[in-house]
Design a protein around this motif. Structure first.
Motif, PDB file in Angstrom:
ATOM      1  N   THR A 276       5.835 -56.743 -22.319  1.00 26.74           N
ATOM      2  CA  THR A 276       6.429 -55.831 -21.333  1.00 26.74           C
ATOM      3  C   THR A 276       7.698 -55.158 -21.849  1.00 26.74           C
ATOM      4  O   THR A 276       8.382 -54.482 -21.078  1.00 26.74           O
ATOM      5  N   ALA A 277       8.053 -55.340 -23.113  1.00 26.20           N
ATOM      6  CA  ALA A 277       9.261 -54.708 -23.649  1.00 26.20           C
ATOM      7  C   ALA A 277       9.029 -53.221 -23.858  1.00 26.20           C
ATOM      8  O   ALA A 277       7.974 -52.803 -24.345  1.00 26.20           O
ATOM      9  N   SER A 278       9.996 -52.406 -23.485  1.00 23.19           N
ATOM     10  CA  SER A 278       9.886 -50.958 -23.665  1.00 23.19           C
ATOM     11  C   SER A 278       9.760 -50.621 -25.151  1.00 23.19           C
ATOM     12  O   SER A 278      10.408 -51.236 -26.007  1.00 23.19           O
ATOM     13  N   ARG A 279       8.934 -49.629 -25.442  1.00 20.52           N
ATOM     14  CA  ARG A 279       8.712 -49.206 -26.829  1.00 20.52           C
ATOM     15  C   ARG A 279       9.796 -48.201 -27.212  1.00 20.52           C
ATOM     16  O   ARG A 279       9.771 -47.031 -26.805  1.00 20.52           O
ATOM     17  N   ILE A 280      10.763 -48.650 -27.989  1.00 15.95           N
ATOM     18  CA  ILE A 280      11.917 -47.824 -28.357  1.00 15.95           C
ATOM     19  C   ILE A 280      12.235 -48.057 -29.829  1.00 15.95           C
ATOM     20  O   ILE A 280      12.338 -49.201 -30.265  1.00 15.95           O
ATOM     21  N   GLU A 281      12.402 -46.981 -30.569  1.00 17.42           N
ATOM     22  CA  GLU A 281      12.781 -47.097 -31.984  1.00 17.42           C
ATOM     23  C   GLU A 281      14.252 -46.773 -32.206  1.00 17.42           C
ATOM     24  O   GLU A 281      14.875 -47.345 -33.101  1.00 17.42           O
ATOM     25  N   HIS A 282      14.780 -45.843 -31.416  1.00 12.64           N
ATOM     26  CA  HIS A 282      16.160 -45.393 -31.616  1.00 12.64           C
ATOM     27  C   HIS A 282      16.901 -45.448 -30.282  1.00 12.64           C
ATOM     28  O   HIS A 282      16.349 -45.113 -29.229  1.00 12.64           O
ATOM     29  N   TRP A 283      18.186 -45.819 -30.364  1.00 11.10           N
ATOM     30  CA  TRP A 283      18.992 -46.046 -29.170  1.00 11.10           C
ATOM     31  C   TRP A 283      20.282 -45.247 -29.256  1.00 11.10           C
ATOM     32  O   TRP A 283      20.918 -45.192 -30.316  1.00 11.10           O
TER      33      TRP A 283
ATOM     34  N   ARG B 140      12.112 -39.464 -30.597  1.00  2.45           N
ATOM     35  CA  ARG B 140      11.121 -40.161 -29.770  1.00  2.45           C
ATOM     36  C   ARG B 140      10.275 -41.132 -30.587  1.00  2.45           C
ATOM     37  O   ARG B 140       9.815 -40.767 -31.670  1.00  2.45           O
ATOM     38  N   PRO B 141      10.064 -42.383 -30.113  1.00  3.93           N
ATOM     39  CA  PRO B 141      10.528 -42.959 -28.850  1.00  3.93           C
ATOM     40  C   PRO B 141      11.991 -43.418 -28.936  1.00  3.93           C
ATOM     41  O   PRO B 141      12.347 -44.225 -29.799  1.00  3.93           O
ATOM     42  N   ALA B 142      12.795 -42.879 -28.063  1.00  2.00           N
ATOM     43  CA  ALA B 142      14.226 -43.167 -28.057  1.00  2.00           C
ATOM     44  C   ALA B 142      14.689 -43.328 -26.620  1.00  2.00           C
ATOM     45  O   ALA B 142      14.007 -42.916 -25.679  1.00  2.00           O
ATOM     46  N   ARG B 143      15.865 -43.920 -26.469  1.00  2.00           N
ATOM     47  CA  ARG B 143      16.395 -44.106 -25.111  1.00  2.00           C
ATOM     48  C   ARG B 143      17.902 -43.889 -25.096  1.00  2.00           C
ATOM     49  O   ARG B 143      18.615 -44.387 -25.966  1.00  2.00           O
ATOM     50  N   LEU B 144      18.340 -43.139 -24.098  1.00  2.00           N
ATOM     51  CA  LEU B 144      19.762 -43.016 -23.784  1.00  2.00           C
ATOM     52  C   LEU B 144      20.106 -44.101 -22.772  1.00  2.00           C
ATOM     53  O   LEU B 144      19.447 -44.222 -21.736  1.00  2.00           O
ATOM     54  N   VAL B 145      21.122 -44.884 -23.078  1.00  2.00           N
ATOM     55  CA  VAL B 145      21.559 -45.952 -22.190  1.00  2.00           C
ATOM     56  C   VAL B 145      23.040 -45.750 -21.890  1.00  2.00           C
ATOM     57  O   VAL B 145      23.858 -45.619 -22.808  1.00  2.00           O
ATOM     58  N   LEU B 146      23.373 -45.681 -20.608  1.00  2.00           N
ATOM     59  CA  LEU B 146      24.770 -45.667 -20.212  1.00  2.00           C
ATOM     60  C   LEU B 146      25.292 -47.100 -20.242  1.00  2.00           C
ATOM     61  O   LEU B 146      24.602 -48.029 -19.811  1.00  2.00           O
ATOM     62  N   VAL B 147      26.497 -47.281 -20.757  1.00  4.76           N
ATOM     63  CA  VAL B 147      27.074 -48.619 -20.835  1.00  4.76           C
ATOM     64  C   VAL B 147      28.497 -48.595 -20.289  1.00  4.76           C
ATOM     65  O   VAL B 147      29.165 -47.559 -20.311  1.00  4.76           O
ATOM     66  N   LYS B 148      28.926 -49.750 -19.802  1.00  3.25           N
ATOM     67  CA  LYS B 148      30.289 -49.858 -19.286  1.00  3.25           C
ATOM     68  C   LYS B 148      30.669 -51.321 -19.191  1.00  3.25           C
ATOM     69  O   LYS B 148      29.844 -52.228 -19.345  1.00  3.25           O
TER      70      LYS B 148
END
Length: 306
Positions: free
Chosen positions: A24-31, A66-74
């Motif tokens: 169930t882990a999202s398929r992401i290569e770049h973050w 792609r496949p990449a994800r933008l993640v907001l962090v704080k």
């Protein structure tokens, strides 16, 4: 007039149904992790600091990666000065992250992170030598992420170096909250409660994954995640680097054969995986229609000398 009973949390429904964590882990290569202490909308790209040209630039960068994800962090104490941007890749081996410091979000326009991550230039940021522990607390996305994520974040920050730990926007799999992602390896863990934190961190410090809570690795497809999780549980191979993907091929419309190498032992595991649909359920707290979650079942498993 009777009031309508409160709808259960999707994570509680998934737990009660014993929905498997495996594969169930999202398929992401770049973050791309961007610090933003203000309001987090449902879609990170819609955050106020990214309005206009910044949004367009980030969308183009993510499309190129792609496949990449933008993640907001704080962090609870608010934005650091200067603004921190962390970015990297999570392949099966050799994952690495870098950090840039900006005066403000508008400076993101000057960054060509896609070129850096795709190897067309040397990273301009400083290497990140420590792990990054992301705890999803994105309550705007799903109330389970706030309910389970906040307590999990507090405990992870208490037991690990606080400089390693970030509250994060959506990482995928709201119904498996609390969710913890470990970078640069791209390890996903689900249904992590505060009491589970010591075991997860101790396993990671020893170079292992905590198998009962392991969802998979972001570098792998769902079929490979299913095969990897099965082999790990069948053999007890918990080391992060114990298994290496040797190959995968489609053998039917919903069937795959995955080969995993145990290099140290010289053993090749061949696993046949089939995709199927689970029972109809509400996949998130805000879902209005029932859907059948995709699952990946192991149908056979053999091994031979490599």
């Amino acid at each position: 007039m009777s009031s309508r009973p409160a709808r259960p949390f999707c994570a509680e429904v998934a737990r009660a149904a014993e929905e498997p964590l495996e594969a169930t882990a999202s398929r992401i290569e770049h973050w791309l992790l961007v610090e933003h202490s203000g309001y987090w909308p449902y879609e990170p790209l819609d955050a106020a600091p990214f309005a206009g040209a910044v949004r367009e630039h980030l969308a183009a960068q993510l499309a190129a990666l792609r496949p990449a994800r933008l993640v907001l962090v704080k962090r609870p104490r608010g934005r650091t000065e200067p603004l921190r941007v962390l970015y990297g890749s999570t392949p099966e081996q050799g994952g690495r992250f870098h950090q840039r410091e900006l005066e403000g979000h508008a400076d993101l326009l000057e960054l060509d992170l896609a070129s850096e991550l795709l190897g067309r230039g040397e990273p301009a940021g400083a290497p990140v030598d420590d792990p990054l522990l992301l705890v999803c607390t994105h309550g705007t996305r799903d109330r389970c992420c706030a309910r389970y994520g906040q307590a999990l974040y507090n405990e992870v920050a208490r037991q690990a170096d606080p400089e390693w730990v970030w509250q994060a926007s959506h990482v995928g799999g709201d119904r498996f909250a609390g969710n913890l992602v470990v970078l640069p390896e791209g390890l996903y863990f689900g249904r992590v409660g505060p009491d589970d934190v010591p075991a997860v961190l101790a396993s990671y410090a020893a170079g292992n994954v905590e198998l009962p809570l392991y969802r998979g690795r972001s570098c792998h497809s769902f079929a490979v995640q299913a095969a990897e999780g099965h082999v790990r549980r069948a053999t007890g191979l918990a080391g992060i680097d114990d298994l290496r993907l040797a190959g995968t091929r489609r053998t039917g419309p919903h069937a795959f054969t995955v080969e995993l190498l145990v290099e140290q032992a010289g053993v090749l595991h061949s696993v046949r995986v089939e995709r199927e649909l689970g029972e109809p359920t509400l996949l998130t707290c805000d879902s209005t229609e029932l859907a059948r979650p995709r699952r990946y079942r192991v149908r056979s498993h053999g091994e031979r000398p490599a």
